[in-house]
Design a protein around this motif. Structure first.
Motif, short mmCIF file in Angstrom:
data_model
loop_
_atom_site.label_atom_id
_atom_site.label_comp_id
_atom_site.label_asym_id
_atom_site.label_seq_id
_atom_site.Cartn_x
_atom_site.Cartn_y
_atom_site.Cartn_z
N ASP A 211 76.58 25.45 6.38
CA ASP A 211 75.57 24.84 5.53
C ASP A 211 76.18 24.80 4.13
O ASP A 211 76.22 25.81 3.42
N ASP A 218 76.29 28.19 9.24
CA ASP A 218 75.10 27.57 9.82
C ASP A 218 75.00 27.96 11.30
O ASP A 218 74.06 28.60 11.74
N VAL A 312 73.41 31.04 15.94
CA VAL A 312 72.72 30.40 14.82
C VAL A 312 72.23 31.48 13.88
O VAL A 312 71.53 32.41 14.30
N GLN A 365 77.67 20.67 25.01
CA GLN A 365 76.61 19.82 24.47
C GLN A 365 75.26 20.51 24.53
O GLN A 365 74.41 20.34 23.65
N ILE A 368 75.12 22.95 21.57
CA ILE A 368 74.84 22.26 20.29
C ILE A 368 73.38 21.81 20.24
O ILE A 368 72.71 21.95 19.21
N HIS A 369 72.88 21.30 21.37
CA HIS A 369 71.48 20.88 21.44
C HIS A 369 70.54 22.05 21.15
O HIS A 369 69.60 21.94 20.36
N GLN A 370 70.81 23.20 21.77
CA GLN A 370 69.94 24.36 21.58
C GLN A 370 70.06 24.92 20.16
O GLN A 370 69.07 25.37 19.59
N ALA A 371 71.26 24.87 19.58
CA ALA A 371 71.43 25.33 18.20
C ALA A 371 70.57 24.50 17.25
O ALA A 371 69.87 25.04 16.38
N ASN A 372 70.60 23.18 17.42
CA ASN A 372 69.80 22.31 16.56
C ASN A 372 68.30 22.48 16.82
O ASN A 372 67.49 22.43 15.89
N LYS A 373 67.95 22.74 18.07
CA LYS A 373 66.54 22.98 18.42
C LYS A 373 66.04 24.26 17.73
O LYS A 373 64.95 24.28 17.14
N LYS A 375 67.25 25.63 15.03
CA LYS A 375 67.17 25.39 13.58
C LYS A 375 65.90 24.64 13.20
O LYS A 375 65.33 24.87 12.13
N SER A 376 65.46 23.74 14.07
CA SER A 376 64.24 22.98 13.76
C SER A 376 62.97 23.78 14.05
O SER A 376 61.94 23.59 13.40
#
Length: 385
Positions: A211, A218, A312, A365, A368-373, A375-376
């Protein structure tokens, strides 16, 4: 000392610092014959209730550190900003110190750290030492560069990116390193364990994604997506770094891979580190388990990954300070193969590390999907009371 000897002699081991690294180290200590001691100024720190003995005191004070350590078998750190003179005296009196005080003195001063790389032919970005802001102002031709304060910086504090001459006013009016900016392709972290007999074990390197607004990690992926030639360079350079320390311990070496494929050492931490947190669930022997093995003289653990992972960081949200409240925690706990670690900090503030979440999966993939999930979903806020 054999395993049978340990049944009779439970070693007394002290930790200087009581933050989240100490907390996770203490969680791993439960598996070993060790009596744990913590020195920290804050009686409500994350480590306070997990150790066998807590001492309130300043880890930067000679007297506090010496009095704390003189009855112990061994002592380690969770932060570099400790009184090394007291550690040197304790070491001379037979207390084992992990890592050696000489290593701490070199690493915690970024000027000495950069000199160490130069003296030992370890590739690292070109640099200039600036004693004050006036000296920095003479170096506009060296830009773009990164200004790093010599002592006292941590977690993105004490680092300024200087792209153009007008940025120089953001630099530090204190002895610092001005480091040539690297055209970075990837940022890699390599954890290395060194036993008291000099045996070395390498963890698979991780790829760090930052970040840049906070200059904080991040999330990170393990294993790093690098080719075999780059992997060999990373491992060889990391081994070169630790071998010249001539000290047992666990070390985190942060490296840059530039656009041409060159590998350069950014910084080294002589302790368990944020970039190794995923090892708790994702590897056979975590970085914390490994450090206990080193301190207690047991064989080094297995560094292999059980599964690929993403880690994360859980960071205090902007605009919130005070008594902590976690939003979205239940949803994150519902994610398959997600492991939540909250550090027990009672108060949050913007950018403060409050915990981390590790997810395991065979698919990059999916990680990465779960990391972004995560974070949101997960937000560290504060209560209104």
């Amino acid at each position: 000392m054999t395993a049978d000897d340990y049944i009779c002699h439970m070693q007394k081991v002290g930790i200087l610092g009581g933050g989240q690294l100490g907390r996770m180290l203490l969680q791993a200590a439960a598996n070993y014959p060790v009596e744990t001691f913590v020195l920290e100024n804050d009686a409500e720190c994350p480590s306070a209730h997990l150790c066998d003995h807590f001492t309130k005191g300043d880890i930067r004070s000679f007297d506090a550190v010496y009095q704390f350590g003189k009855g112990l078998d061994a002592i380690t750190i969770e932060i570099e900003n400790v009184n090394t003179e007291a550690l040197e005296k304790l070491e001379s009196e037979g207390v084992k110190v992990f890592p050696k005080p000489s290593v701490l003195k070199t690493i915690r001063n970024k000027i000495l750290q950069k000199k160490y790389y130069a003296d030992n032919s370890i590739p690292s970005p070109a640099y200039i030492v600036t004693d004050n802001l006036a000296a920095l102002q003479q170096q506009s031709d060296f830009l773009p560069a990164v200004h790093k304060i010599g002592e006292g910086g941590y977690d993105g504090k004490g680092v300024q990116v200087l792209r153009k001459p007008e940025d120089i006013t953001k630099g530090f009016d204190a002895p610092s390193v001005l480091e040539k900016m690297v055209d970075i392709d990837k940022e890699i972290a390599q954890m290395v364990a060194v036993s008291s007999t000099g045996e070395i074990a390498l963890y698979p390197p991780v790829e760090m994604l930052f970040d840049h607004s906070l200059n904080l990690l991040d999330f990170q992926l393990c294993p790093a997506t690098i080719n075999e030639k780059t992997l060999w360079k990373v491992e060889a350079i990391a081994v070169q770094v630790v071998k010249n320390f001539k000290s047992p311990g666990i070390f985190a070496i942060e490296l840059f891979v530039d656009r041409s494929g060159a590998v350069l050492v950014n910084e080294t931490a002589p302790r368990v580190h944020n970039s190794g947190h995923h090892t708790i669930e994702a590897h056979f022997s975590s970085q914390f388990d490994m450090l206990w093995r080193i301190i207690l003289g047991f064989p080094l653990g297995n560094t292999d990954a059980i599964l690929p992972s993403v880690m994360v960081n859980v960071i205090g949200a902007e605009g919130y300070s005070g008594k902590v409240k976690y939003e979205g925690l239940e949803e994150v706990l519902g994610i398959d193969n997600a492991f939540v670690h909250l550090y027990g900090k009672k108060a949050t503030k913007p950018g403060r590390k409050m915990g981390h979440v590790t997810v395991l999966s065979k698919e990059k993939q999916e990680l990465i999907h779960q990391a972004n999930k995560i974070k949101s979903l997960l937000s560290v806020q504060s209560t209104s009371d």
